[in-house]
Motif scaffolding. Structure first.
Motif, PDB file in Angstrom:
ATOM      1  N   ASP A 112     -47.576 -11.525 -75.323  1.00 52.70           N
ATOM      2  CA  ASP A 112     -46.163 -10.724 -74.517  1.00 52.70           C
ATOM      3  C   ASP A 112     -45.789  -9.646 -75.377  1.00 52.70           C
ATOM      4  O   ASP A 112     -45.177  -8.740 -74.801  1.00 52.70           O
ATOM      5  CB  ASP A 112     -45.358 -12.000 -74.229  1.00 52.70           C
ATOM      6  CG  ASP A 112     -45.771 -12.808 -72.990  1.00 52.70           C
ATOM      7  OD1 ASP A 112     -46.536 -12.423 -72.210  1.00 52.70           O
ATOM      8  OD2 ASP A 112     -45.090 -13.870 -73.089  1.00 52.70           O
ATOM      9  N   VAL A 113     -45.736  -9.827 -76.556  1.00 55.84           N
ATOM     10  CA  VAL A 113     -45.186  -8.736 -77.510  1.00 55.84           C
ATOM     11  C   VAL A 113     -46.159  -7.523 -77.465  1.00 55.84           C
ATOM     12  O   VAL A 113     -45.605  -6.468 -77.319  1.00 55.84           O
ATOM     13  CB  VAL A 113     -44.984  -9.394 -79.095  1.00 55.84           C
ATOM     14  CG1 VAL A 113     -44.854  -8.208 -80.248  1.00 55.84           C
ATOM     15  CG2 VAL A 113     -44.280 -10.396 -79.326  1.00 55.84           C
ATOM     16  N   LEU A 114     -47.493  -7.650 -77.527  1.00 62.80           N
ATOM     17  CA  LEU A 114     -48.368  -6.470 -77.277  1.00 62.80           C
ATOM     18  C   LEU A 114     -48.103  -5.829 -75.865  1.00 62.80           C
ATOM     19  O   LEU A 114     -48.049  -4.649 -75.914  1.00 62.80           O
ATOM     20  CB  LEU A 114     -49.975  -7.075 -77.372  1.00 62.80           C
ATOM     21  CG  LEU A 114     -50.128  -7.108 -78.830  1.00 62.80           C
ATOM     22  CD1 LEU A 114     -51.399  -8.101 -78.913  1.00 62.80           C
ATOM     23  CD2 LEU A 114     -50.444  -5.989 -79.486  1.00 62.80           C
ATOM     24  N   LEU A 143     -31.204  -9.310 -80.860  1.00 64.53           N
ATOM     25  CA  LEU A 143     -31.636 -10.685 -80.225  1.00 64.53           C
ATOM     26  C   LEU A 143     -30.817 -11.200 -79.398  1.00 64.53           C
ATOM     27  O   LEU A 143     -31.118 -11.840 -78.178  1.00 64.53           O
ATOM     28  CB  LEU A 143     -32.463 -11.524 -81.461  1.00 64.53           C
ATOM     29  CG  LEU A 143     -33.656 -10.820 -81.998  1.00 64.53           C
ATOM     30  CD1 LEU A 143     -33.901 -11.710 -83.076  1.00 64.53           C
ATOM     31  CD2 LEU A 143     -34.833 -10.536 -80.883  1.00 64.53           C
ATOM     32  N   THR A 144     -29.614 -11.363 -80.056  1.00 66.34           N
ATOM     33  CA  THR A 144     -28.311 -11.992 -79.061  1.00 66.34           C
ATOM     34  C   THR A 144     -28.397 -11.194 -77.713  1.00 66.34           C
ATOM     35  O   THR A 144     -27.996 -11.634 -76.854  1.00 66.34           O
ATOM     36  CB  THR A 144     -27.176 -12.122 -79.992  1.00 66.34           C
ATOM     37  OG1 THR A 144     -27.392 -12.872 -81.174  1.00 66.34           O
ATOM     38  CG2 THR A 144     -26.107 -12.758 -79.060  1.00 66.34           C
ATOM     39  N   GLN A 145     -27.981  -9.789 -77.944  1.00 64.81           N
ATOM     40  CA  GLN A 145     -27.946  -9.343 -76.728  1.00 64.81           C
ATOM     41  C   GLN A 145     -29.222  -9.257 -75.678  1.00 64.81           C
ATOM     42  O   GLN A 145     -28.896  -9.433 -74.535  1.00 64.81           O
ATOM     43  CB  GLN A 145     -27.952  -7.636 -77.235  1.00 64.81           C
ATOM     44  CG  GLN A 145     -26.810  -7.015 -77.662  1.00 64.81           C
ATOM     45  CD  GLN A 145     -25.647  -6.934 -76.609  1.00 64.81           C
ATOM     46  OE1 GLN A 145     -24.936  -8.030 -76.381  1.00 64.81           O
ATOM     47  NE2 GLN A 145     -25.532  -5.830 -76.233  1.00 64.81           N
ATOM     48  N   ALA A 146     -30.360  -9.326 -76.164  1.00 63.36           N
ATOM     49  CA  ALA A 146     -31.546  -9.640 -75.373  1.00 63.36           C
ATOM     50  C   ALA A 146     -31.517 -11.068 -74.646  1.00 63.36           C
ATOM     51  O   ALA A 146     -31.527 -11.186 -73.552  1.00 63.36           O
ATOM     52  CB  ALA A 146     -32.876  -9.605 -76.133  1.00 63.36           C
ATOM     53  N   PRO A 161     -35.409   4.137 -78.102  1.00 61.49           N
ATOM     54  CA  PRO A 161     -35.257   2.976 -76.878  1.00 61.49           C
ATOM     55  C   PRO A 161     -36.037   1.596 -77.226  1.00 61.49           C
ATOM     56  O   PRO A 161     -37.177   1.645 -77.787  1.00 61.49           O
ATOM     57  CB  PRO A 161     -35.852   3.558 -75.906  1.00 61.49           C
ATOM     58  CG  PRO A 161     -36.522   4.566 -75.921  1.00 61.49           C
ATOM     59  CD  PRO A 161     -36.062   5.151 -77.460  1.00 61.49           C
ATOM     60  N   LEU A 162     -35.380   0.579 -77.072  1.00 56.72           N
ATOM     61  CA  LEU A 162     -36.085  -0.753 -77.062  1.00 56.72           C
ATOM     62  C   LEU A 162     -35.483  -1.293 -75.950  1.00 56.72           C
ATOM     63  O   LEU A 162     -34.886  -1.341 -75.163  1.00 56.72           O
ATOM     64  CB  LEU A 162     -35.329  -1.662 -78.260  1.00 56.72           C
ATOM     65  CG  LEU A 162     -35.763  -1.257 -79.837  1.00 56.72           C
ATOM     66  CD1 LEU A 162     -34.960  -2.181 -80.876  1.00 56.72           C
ATOM     67  CD2 LEU A 162     -37.116  -1.573 -79.977  1.00 56.72           C
ATOM     68  N   SER A 163     -36.757  -2.185 -75.371  1.00 53.40           N
ATOM     69  CA  SER A 163     -36.626  -2.817 -74.175  1.00 53.40           C
ATOM     70  C   SER A 163     -36.079  -4.218 -74.307  1.00 53.40           C
ATOM     71  O   SER A 163     -36.604  -4.977 -75.303  1.00 53.40           O
ATOM     72  CB  SER A 163     -37.995  -2.862 -73.335  1.00 53.40           C
ATOM     73  OG  SER A 163     -38.955  -3.499 -74.181  1.00 53.40           O
ATOM     74  N   ALA A 164     -35.404  -4.667 -73.649  1.00 52.28           N
ATOM     75  CA  ALA A 164     -34.922  -6.106 -73.542  1.00 52.28           C
ATOM     76  C   ALA A 164     -36.418  -7.228 -73.302  1.00 52.28           C
ATOM     77  O   ALA A 164     -36.475  -8.161 -74.254  1.00 52.28           O
ATOM     78  CB  ALA A 164     -34.010  -6.610 -72.531  1.00 52.28           C
ATOM     79  N   PRO A 165     -37.219  -6.821 -72.755  1.00 55.81           N
ATOM     80  CA  PRO A 165     -38.543  -7.620 -72.820  1.00 55.81           C
ATOM     81  C   PRO A 165     -39.080  -7.625 -73.875  1.00 55.81           C
ATOM     82  O   PRO A 165     -39.691  -8.703 -74.333  1.00 55.81           O
ATOM     83  CB  PRO A 165     -39.379  -7.032 -71.588  1.00 55.81           C
ATOM     84  CG  PRO A 165     -38.397  -6.181 -70.612  1.00 55.81           C
ATOM     85  CD  PRO A 165     -37.290  -5.763 -71.625  1.00 55.81           C
ATOM     86  N   PHE A 166     -38.991  -6.754 -74.959  1.00 53.25           N
ATOM     87  CA  PHE A 166     -39.962  -6.628 -76.226  1.00 53.25           C
ATOM     88  C   PHE A 166     -39.074  -7.464 -77.021  1.00 53.25           C
ATOM     89  O   PHE A 166     -39.628  -8.389 -77.608  1.00 53.25           O
ATOM     90  CB  PHE A 166     -39.716  -5.140 -76.627  1.00 53.25           C
ATOM     91  CG  PHE A 166     -40.153  -5.067 -78.034  1.00 53.25           C
ATOM     92  CD1 PHE A 166     -41.486  -5.510 -78.610  1.00 53.25           C
ATOM     93  CD2 PHE A 166     -39.324  -4.949 -79.006  1.00 53.25           C
ATOM     94  CE1 PHE A 166     -41.858  -5.635 -80.097  1.00 53.25           C
ATOM     95  CE2 PHE A 166     -39.602  -4.930 -80.448  1.00 53.25           C
ATOM     96  CZ  PHE A 166     -40.878  -5.269 -80.792  1.00 53.25           C
TER      97      PHE A 166
END
Length: 165
Positions: A120-122, A16-19, A54-59
């Motif tokens: 937004d999460v969805l 979360l900090t990275q995002a 993969p995880l997206s920064a927007p997620f």
């Protein structure tokens, strides 16, 4: 179990900090043993099985914002339901009944639909509500499925972390 839970929580906090830093155009260094370029795009614990998810920064931003707006109790129920939806889609690829979430579904409305930021999460998980059907539909493709895998893994870790306390 407590140590694993603490590591999972720290890993989620780091992501979360990275995002947040990425949203500001800044970057932090990766944890020891992880390349900086891949750090923000690998699910916590993904390296344990040798698979990067993969995880997206927007997620990550959307999830963090939902949790901030809704508070712990409301967001934990939403996270539990969203994790279950992700698991079902991944376990039953191509099955329409798992790829659609009716907005009028009582459980969905109580646990997710009322939580600020859930839309937004969805969307960042790969769902769309563009049709007039009154439902969220998963937009399946290999790239979107990979994002869903990462999102679901993170959501499941959050569920495990909250139920351990």
């Amino acid at each position: 179990a407590a140590v694993v839970s603490s590591v999972a929580v720290l890993s989620v906090q780091w992501q979360l900090t990275q995002a947040r830093l990425a949203a500001c155009g800044l970057a932090a260094s990766a944890p020891a043993g992880q390349p900086a370029s891949a750090a923000a795009h690998v699910a916590p614990g993904a390296g344990e099985a040798g698979e990067a998810t993969p995880l997206s920064a927007p997620f990550l931003r959307a999830l963090s914002e939902m949790e901030r707006q809704a508070g712990d109790k409301a967001s934990s129920g939403a996270v539990r339901i969203l994790a279950a939806a992700g698991r079902n889609i991944l376990a039953h690829p191509g099955e329409e009944k798992y790829q659609t979430i009716r907005k009028a579904n009582r459980k969905f409305e109580q646990e997710v639909g009322r939580v600020p930021g859930h839309a937004d999460v969805l969307r960042t998980m790969g769902f769309s509500d563009a049709s007039a059907s009154g439902a969220w539909s998963f937009q399946d493709s290999p790239a979107v499925r990979a994002k869903l895998e990462g999102a679901t893994k993170l959501l499941e870790e959050r569920v495990a972390a909250t139920s351990a306390h």
